[in-house]
Design an enzyme around this catalytic site. Sequence first.
Site, PDB file in Angstrom:
ATOM      1  N   GLU A  26      -7.328 105.738  18.201  1.00 23.74           N
ATOM      2  CA  GLU A  26      -8.503 105.086  18.817  1.00 23.74           C
ATOM      3  C   GLU A  26      -9.048 103.972  17.922  1.00 23.74           C
ATOM      4  O   GLU A  26      -9.483 102.933  18.415  1.00 23.74           O
ATOM      5  CB  GLU A  26      -9.569 106.150  19.100  1.00 23.74           C
ATOM      6  CG  GLU A  26      -9.113 107.113  20.184  1.00 23.74           C
ATOM      7  CD  GLU A  26     -10.069 108.264  20.396  1.00 23.74           C
ATOM      8  OE1 GLU A  26     -10.203 109.092  19.473  1.00 23.74           O
ATOM      9  OE2 GLU A  26     -10.684 108.344  21.462  1.00 23.74           O
ATOM     10  N   GLY A  76      -8.385 110.131  16.814  1.00 24.68           N
ATOM     11  CA  GLY A  76      -9.307 109.085  16.357  1.00 24.68           C
ATOM     12  C   GLY A  76      -8.613 107.978  15.581  1.00 24.68           C
ATOM     13  O   GLY A  76      -9.129 106.856  15.510  1.00 24.68           O
ATOM     14  N   GLU A  86      -5.376 115.300  21.620  1.00 22.98           N
ATOM     15  CA  GLU A  86      -6.605 116.100  21.776  1.00 22.98           C
ATOM     16  C   GLU A  86      -6.428 117.278  22.721  1.00 22.98           C
ATOM     17  O   GLU A  86      -7.101 118.303  22.578  1.00 22.98           O
ATOM     18  CB  GLU A  86      -7.760 115.206  22.279  1.00 22.98           C
ATOM     19  CG  GLU A  86      -8.353 114.287  21.220  1.00 22.98           C
ATOM     20  CD  GLU A  86      -7.602 112.978  21.065  1.00 22.98           C
ATOM     21  OE1 GLU A  86      -6.522 112.811  21.666  1.00 22.98           O
ATOM     22  OE2 GLU A  86      -8.109 112.111  20.334  1.00 22.98           O
ATOM     23  N   ALA A 142      -9.826 112.335  14.096  1.00 26.49           N
ATOM     24  CA  ALA A 142     -11.146 112.822  13.727  1.00 26.49           C
ATOM     25  C   ALA A 142     -10.920 114.055  12.858  1.00 26.49           C
ATOM     26  O   ALA A 142      -9.897 114.735  12.995  1.00 26.49           O
ATOM     27  CB  ALA A 142     -11.920 113.182  14.984  1.00 26.49           C
TER      28      ALA A 142
HETATM   29  N1  COA Z   1      -8.507 116.627  10.474  1.00 27.97           N
HETATM   30  C1  COA Z   1      -8.681 117.307   9.336  1.00 27.97           C
HETATM   31  N2  COA Z   1      -7.696 117.585   8.490  1.00 27.97           N
HETATM   32  C2  COA Z   1      -6.466 117.167   8.828  1.00 27.97           C
HETATM   33  C3  COA Z   1      -6.203 116.454  10.001  1.00 27.97           C
HETATM   34  C4  COA Z   1      -7.292 116.171  10.847  1.00 27.97           C
HETATM   35  N3  COA Z   1      -7.157 115.471  11.972  1.00 27.97           N
HETATM   36  N4  COA Z   1      -4.877 116.174  10.065  1.00 27.97           N
HETATM   37  C5  COA Z   1      -4.343 116.710   8.954  1.00 27.97           C
HETATM   38  N5  COA Z   1      -5.302 117.300   8.209  1.00 27.97           N
HETATM   39  C6  COA Z   1      -5.155 118.012   6.932  1.00 27.97           C
HETATM   40  C7  COA Z   1      -4.402 119.331   7.153  1.00 27.97           C
HETATM   41  O1  COA Z   1      -5.303 120.351   7.559  1.00 27.97           O
HETATM   42  C8  COA Z   1      -3.828 119.561   5.778  1.00 27.97           C
HETATM   43  O2  COA Z   1      -4.832 120.136   4.968  1.00 27.97           O
HETATM   44  P1  COA Z   1      -4.458 121.417   4.026  1.00 27.97           P
HETATM   45  O3  COA Z   1      -3.515 120.826   3.011  1.00 27.97           O
HETATM   46  O4  COA Z   1      -5.788 121.823   3.481  1.00 27.97           O
HETATM   47  O5  COA Z   1      -3.804 122.440   4.928  1.00 27.97           O
HETATM   48  C9  COA Z   1      -3.581 118.146   5.244  1.00 27.97           C
HETATM   49  O6  COA Z   1      -4.354 117.260   6.051  1.00 27.97           O
HETATM   50  C10 COA Z   1      -2.127 117.730   5.362  1.00 27.97           C
HETATM   51  O7  COA Z   1      -1.728 117.943   6.716  1.00 27.97           O
HETATM   52  P2  COA Z   1      -0.391 118.741   7.118  1.00 27.97           P
HETATM   53  O8  COA Z   1      -0.552 119.200   8.541  1.00 27.97           O
HETATM   54  O9  COA Z   1      -0.101 119.767   6.080  1.00 27.97           O
HETATM   55  O10 COA Z   1       0.685 117.560   7.002  1.00 27.97           O
HETATM   56  P3  COA Z   1       2.020 117.371   7.856  1.00 27.97           P
HETATM   57  O11 COA Z   1       2.704 116.196   7.269  1.00 27.97           O
HETATM   58  O12 COA Z   1       2.742 118.670   7.972  1.00 27.97           O
HETATM   59  O13 COA Z   1       1.498 117.003   9.345  1.00 27.97           O
HETATM   60  C11 COA Z   1       0.206 115.800  10.976  1.00 27.97           C
HETATM   61  C12 COA Z   1       0.752 115.841   9.529  1.00 27.97           C
HETATM   62  C13 COA Z   1      -0.688 114.562  11.071  1.00 27.97           C
HETATM   63  C14 COA Z   1       1.366 115.718  11.953  1.00 27.97           C
HETATM   64  C15 COA Z   1      -0.611 117.084  11.246  1.00 27.97           C
HETATM   65  O14 COA Z   1      -1.514 117.278  10.155  1.00 27.97           O
HETATM   66  C16 COA Z   1      -1.428 117.032  12.499  1.00 27.97           C
HETATM   67  O15 COA Z   1      -0.903 117.233  13.577  1.00 27.97           O
HETATM   68  N6  COA Z   1      -2.756 116.783  12.378  1.00 27.97           N
HETATM   69  C17 COA Z   1      -3.678 116.805  13.488  1.00 27.97           C
HETATM   70  C18 COA Z   1      -3.543 115.585  14.336  1.00 27.97           C
HETATM   71  C19 COA Z   1      -4.555 115.644  15.451  1.00 27.97           C
HETATM   72  O16 COA Z   1      -4.586 116.544  16.254  1.00 27.97           O
HETATM   73  N7  COA Z   1      -5.411 114.636  15.469  1.00 27.97           N
HETATM   74  C20 COA Z   1      -6.404 114.513  16.490  1.00 27.97           C
HETATM   75  C21 COA Z   1      -7.699 115.052  16.027  1.00 27.97           C
HETATM   76  S1  COA Z   1      -8.956 114.806  17.257  1.00 27.97           S
END
Ligand code: COA
Length: 264
Positions: free
Chosen positions: A118, A115, A138, A70
């Site tokens: 999910e 999400g 989460e 999400a």
């Molecule tokens: N929602 C909104 N934006 C997200 C996102 C999410 N769930 N996951 C990643 N992004 C965005 C980051 O904020 C980043 O934006 P920025 O460039 O403006 O900083 C961009 O996507 C790239 O992500 P980044 O974290 O720089 O890439 P990465 O390869 O280092 O890591 C993940 C990738 C997926 C491991 C990491 O982004 C992450 O842990 N995301 C959250 C996952 C999560 O908690 N999901 C559950 C949500 S309920």
Amino acid sequence: MTPGQEENTILVQRNGAVRTVTLNRPDRLNALNPDLLQGLVIELGKIAADRDARVVVITGSGEKSFVAGADIHSMNQLGPRAMADYLELGQRAMRLIETMSQPVIAAVNGFAFGGGLELALACDIIACKESAKIGQPEVDLGIVPGFGGTQRLIHRCGVGSARRLCMTGERLSAADARALGVVDLVFPDGEFRSEVEKLAATIASKAPLAVQGVKRAINRACEGMLLAGLRHEVEEFLRLFGSADREEGMAAFLEKRPPSFTGR
Ligand code: COA
């Protein structure tokens, strides 16, 4: 302008009887914001009504991510009422995937977190790229899964693994997820697209009414327990959404630092 189409966030490709739906927000790793979810509901609704569409494939754009979850940036700006609407929309999208007559394959081409996992769990078959990573992180944000993860995981991998994944937020490799039964198939990265196409073509070649009957009958086995659980999950999510730990968890993600939780 139609939701999801403002910036082509949902792409639909026709290949014979197969429809491939691509979630296309690569700069946010295809995270699910309200516009994208609305677009998905609209496009899936059209496919559901299309008698020529026999199999649906859902995937993410780019090489790195299926759906990173999400959209935390969007969620962090919502008030309680708007959050309830967003949850309802997400749950509706997942139920549409689950209840549309055609089988839906999740082609998990990279990260599937929160999400994103999910969304995959709502599909009939989950195929993963070998390099994909999946998880329900989460708890790192001070919330619970809100689009059905706590419920659909139980049906795939049992209560023990569902608890472990949702309580630890652990991020699994595709191979480990396959070993637990969370995903069904893992393909080498270089063969992923062609293997998914083969799978979709195989199912599309079978008697469509029989395939649809299989989908309905298997869904029926889980349905009663699932629907009550989905309602409860939304209640848990909305209660936590007002907590200090949720504010801290989301602020920590956005500020790119570890969270510090207090249990309030
Ligand atoms: N929602 C909104 N934006 C997200 C996102 C999410 N769930 N996951 C990643 N992004 C965005 C980051 O904020 C980043 O934006 P920025 O460039 O403006 O900083 C961009 O996507 C790239 O992500 P980044 O974290 O720089 O890439 P990465 O390869 O280092 O890591 C993940 C990738 C997926 C491991 C990491 O982004 C992450 O842990 N995301 C959250 C996952 C999560 O908690 N999901 C559950 C949500 S309920």
